[in-house]
Design a protein around this motif. Structure first.
Motif, mmCIF file in Angstrom:
data_model
loop_
_atom_site.group_PDB
_atom_site.id
_atom_site.type_symbol
_atom_site.label_atom_id
_atom_site.label_comp_id
_atom_site.label_asym_id
_atom_site.label_seq_id
_atom_site.Cartn_x
_atom_site.Cartn_y
_atom_site.Cartn_z
ATOM 1 N N HIS A 21 0.835 -1.201 0.000
ATOM 2 C CA HIS A 21 0.000 0.000 0.000
ATOM 3 C C HIS A 21 0.876 1.260 0.000
ATOM 4 O O HIS A 21 0.649 2.180 -0.786
ATOM 5 C CB HIS A 21 -0.925 -0.002 1.223
ATOM 6 N N LYS A 22 1.867 1.264 0.869
ATOM 7 C CA LYS A 22 2.755 2.432 0.938
ATOM 8 C C LYS A 22 3.418 2.696 -0.411
ATOM 9 O O LYS A 22 3.493 3.821 -0.885
ATOM 10 C CB LYS A 22 3.856 2.206 2.000
ATOM 11 N N MET A 23 3.859 1.597 -1.018
ATOM 12 C CA MET A 23 4.586 1.711 -2.271
ATOM 13 C C MET A 23 3.659 2.188 -3.408
ATOM 14 O O MET A 23 3.948 3.160 -4.097
ATOM 15 C CB MET A 23 5.191 0.355 -2.612
ATOM 16 N N TYR B 126 -4.435 7.387 -2.462
ATOM 17 C CA TYR B 126 -4.298 6.852 -1.099
ATOM 18 C C TYR B 126 -5.541 6.122 -0.632
ATOM 19 O O TYR B 126 -5.459 5.008 -0.125
ATOM 20 C CB TYR B 126 -3.953 7.978 -0.115
ATOM 21 N N SER C 260 0.482 3.480 -3.313
ATOM 22 C CA SER C 260 -0.162 4.790 -3.153
ATOM 23 C C SER C 260 0.849 5.910 -3.351
ATOM 24 O O SER C 260 0.503 6.985 -3.837
ATOM 25 C CB SER C 260 -0.850 4.881 -1.793
ATOM 26 N N GLY C 261 2.076 5.645 -2.985
ATOM 27 C CA GLY C 261 3.118 6.645 -3.222
ATOM 28 C C GLY C 261 3.385 6.838 -4.705
ATOM 29 O O GLY C 261 3.686 7.940 -5.153
ATOM 30 N N ALA C 262 3.206 5.776 -5.481
ATOM 31 C CA ALA C 262 3.503 5.856 -6.913
ATOM 32 C C ALA C 262 2.352 6.484 -7.695
ATOM 33 O O ALA C 262 2.590 7.253 -8.630
ATOM 34 C CB ALA C 262 3.813 4.461 -7.453
ATOM 35 N N SER D 248 -6.497 2.687 -2.419
ATOM 36 C CA SER D 248 -5.576 1.631 -2.013
ATOM 37 C C SER D 248 -5.857 1.195 -0.577
ATOM 38 O O SER D 248 -5.882 0.006 -0.257
ATOM 39 C CB SER D 248 -4.131 2.129 -2.143
ATOM 40 N N PHE E 22 -0.487 8.074 -6.193
ATOM 41 C CA PHE E 22 -1.198 9.092 -5.421
ATOM 42 C C PHE E 22 -2.677 8.804 -5.243
ATOM 43 O O PHE E 22 -3.503 9.701 -5.268
ATOM 44 C CB PHE E 22 -0.999 10.487 -6.067
#
Lengths: 274, 254
Positions: free
Chosen positions: A194-196, A204, A198-200, A207, A202
């Motif tokens: 999820h961190k990866m 949030y 949503s960071g890619a 996800s 955007f």
């Protein structure tokens, strides 16, 4: 709004679906392995903690037994009393700091951390489970010549295992969720994905929504399977049933109401029995 | 005569309470000894000391010439673990509450000790166990679990379990106290059968008529002491001590 959410989830899934699935697989594998090792640690602590320490034993034996009990106590209090996320950081950076060895495989350190943490909880569950076994079972085993180890492995622990099955399940479900903190040392579990992702991209919330559903699905399936397993364990040896017959005090399940079995410790005994 | 069990000057305290005070007795081969007495007289403690479930504070405990504990300056000093294990293999114990293992079948309950403790071969042990269950009239219950049996049947399984170790001497701690009167008879019959086969036994019991029939020797205990001891006709039918007469009268009134 809702249709927007689902189309977002759809687009994430089509692009990163396999990454999410891989995360789920990692989460499951880590929590299953760590729960099993944690149980093993718990049972070993349980056996060690309950070795009888008698006043007539030689001093070195009593000293050793006391020491073991104190060490287990410290272990339980430390690992039950600190956050797992901190324990992960502590071990991941602490071991190279002191011993100069760097963990080459993130799996090794993750399994170690979660197992040790689960073991601390299980040690207490097992201890409670052993204490709940009728003292008559220990005496029955002793009377036919079993030593402490045999008594534990063949008589007490099988009954303990059945009694603490719900706690083992509980620990497994906690582990499914709480292994998410292992992202802190770079473990690629479901939450790390999820961190990866949503960071890619955007996105949030979509996800996070996917993650919520995913975790809930994992834990619900676990609950369901654990119930089944408990039923199965009960099916063949439901020795609780015997309590329904009040006339017959039954094997192993009879507990003395308040006082120990021998008449000298009976509440009626005041030193002068006549 | 050949002494199988000898207890000399046994002392036992629970805290400040003196439960057994300087108590001695011996059991010869093929003899049946019954211990009777009121609650709190120390008879169960005596049995628990003899079977090493409790440790004596002072005195000797000797099985067939083998010292389990030796009195040294008023303190009981127990032998090393290997010898205690040898001694443990000489006796069997049947509990008031059976203490069967609820997670094992009847057959496994009986087979567990010979296989684990005596390390004997499964095939041989199984044959013997089935034979024992047959003697107890429980051959058809071999695959049942303890909870599926009546109290009397459970107690017979626990007798079979004790016999499976081929003990030289068998202890019974109030074997019928947890059973209703109807089931008591079947256990007493089994014990009588063992007596006929010349099994050496020590029985703590409240069944006076049974004790009179089956025993060679009866011990009446009160207040941690042996008050009266002798053949059943003497102790139960013609007691001489005031406390024994009083106890037996009260038992008869029930």
């Amino acid at each position: 709004m809702i249709s927007q959410l689902f189309s977002d989830i759809g687009s994430i899934w089509s692009k990163y679906g396999t990454v999410y699935l891989n995360g789920i697989a990692n989460t499951l594998l880590l929590s299953v392995v760590a729960t099993l090792i944690g149980c093993l640690i718990g049972f070993i602590c349980g056996i060690l903690q309950t070795i009888p320490c008698l006043p007539q034993d030689p001093f070195p034996k009593r000293f050793l037994l006391r020491l073991i009990r104190i060490l287990i106590r410290v272990y339980v209090e430390v690992f039950r009393g600190t956050p797992m996320i901190l324990q992960a950081v502590f071990i991941y950076y602490g071991v190279p700091y002191f011993f100069g060895v760097v963990f080459k495989n993130i799996w090794t350190v993750s399994i170690i951390v979660v197992s040790i943490n689960t073991g601390a909880y299980m040690a207490e569950s097992v201890r409670g489970g052993i204490m709940s076994i009728d003292p008559g079972q220990f005496e029955g085993a002793k009377a036919i010549g079993m030593n402490h180890f045999q008594t534990m492995v063949y008589v007490v622990l099988p009954q303990t295992l059945r009694n603490i099955m719900p706690q083992i399940g509980n620990n497994y479900i906690i582990n499914v969720k709480d292994t998410s903190v292992m992202f802190i040392i770079g473990f690629q579990d479901f939450f790390a994905v999820h961190k990866m992702v949503s960071g890619a991209v955007f996105k949030y919330f979509p996800s996070a929504f996917l993650e919520m559903g995913g975790y809930l699905f994992l834990t619900l399936v676990a609950s369901f399977l654990l119930r089944k397993l408990e039923k199965k364990l009960e099916g063949k040896s439901d020795y609780e049933l015997v309590n329904t017959d009040q006339l017959v005090m039954t094997a192993g399940t009879y507990s003395y109401p308040g006082d120990p079995p021998y008449d000298e410790k009976n509440r009626d005994f005041k030193g002068d029995p006549s | 005569m050949h002494k199988l069990l000898e207890i000399n000057h046994c002392k036992k305290n629970f805290g400040a309470v003196e439960v057994l005070t300087d108590l001695s007795l011996s059991v010869e081969k093929s003899q049946v000894l019954s211990i009777i007495g009121p609650s709190g007289s120390g008879k169960s403690t005596l049995l628990r000391c003899a079977t090493m479930l409790e440790t004596m504070d002072g005195g000797d405990l000797i099985y067939d010439g083998l010292y389990a504990a030796r009195d040294q300056g008023g303190k009981a000093v127990y032998a090393e673990p290997a010898q205690l294990q040898k001694v443990r293999n000489m006796f069997g114990l049947v509990f008031q509450n059976f203490n069967l293992f609820p997670h094992y079948s009847v057959l496994k309950n009986v087979m567990e000790a010979p296989m684990l403790v005596q390390k004997r071969a499964r095939k041989e042990v199984q044959e013997e166990a089935m034979d024992l269950l047959n003697q107890m009239g429980l051959a058809d219950k071999a695959t049942a679990y303890p909870y599926q049996l009546s109290g009397g049947q459970q107690q017979r399984v626990s007798i079979a379990r004790a016999l499976a170790m081929n003990p030289k001497i068998l202890f019974f701690d109030e074997p019928t106290s947890a059973l209703d009167p109807e089931l008591t008879g079947e256990i007493l019959r089994v014990i009588r059968g063992l007596a006929e086969k010349k099994m050496t036994m020590v029985i703590v019991t409240h069944e006076m008529s049974f004790a009179r029939d089956v025993s060679d020797q009866v011990v009446f205990m009160n207040g941690g002491l042996i008050v009266e001891q002798g053949r059943p006709e003497e102790v139960i039918d013609h007691p001489t001590q005031e406390r024994t007469i009083q106890f037996l009268r009260r038992m008869r009134e029930q």
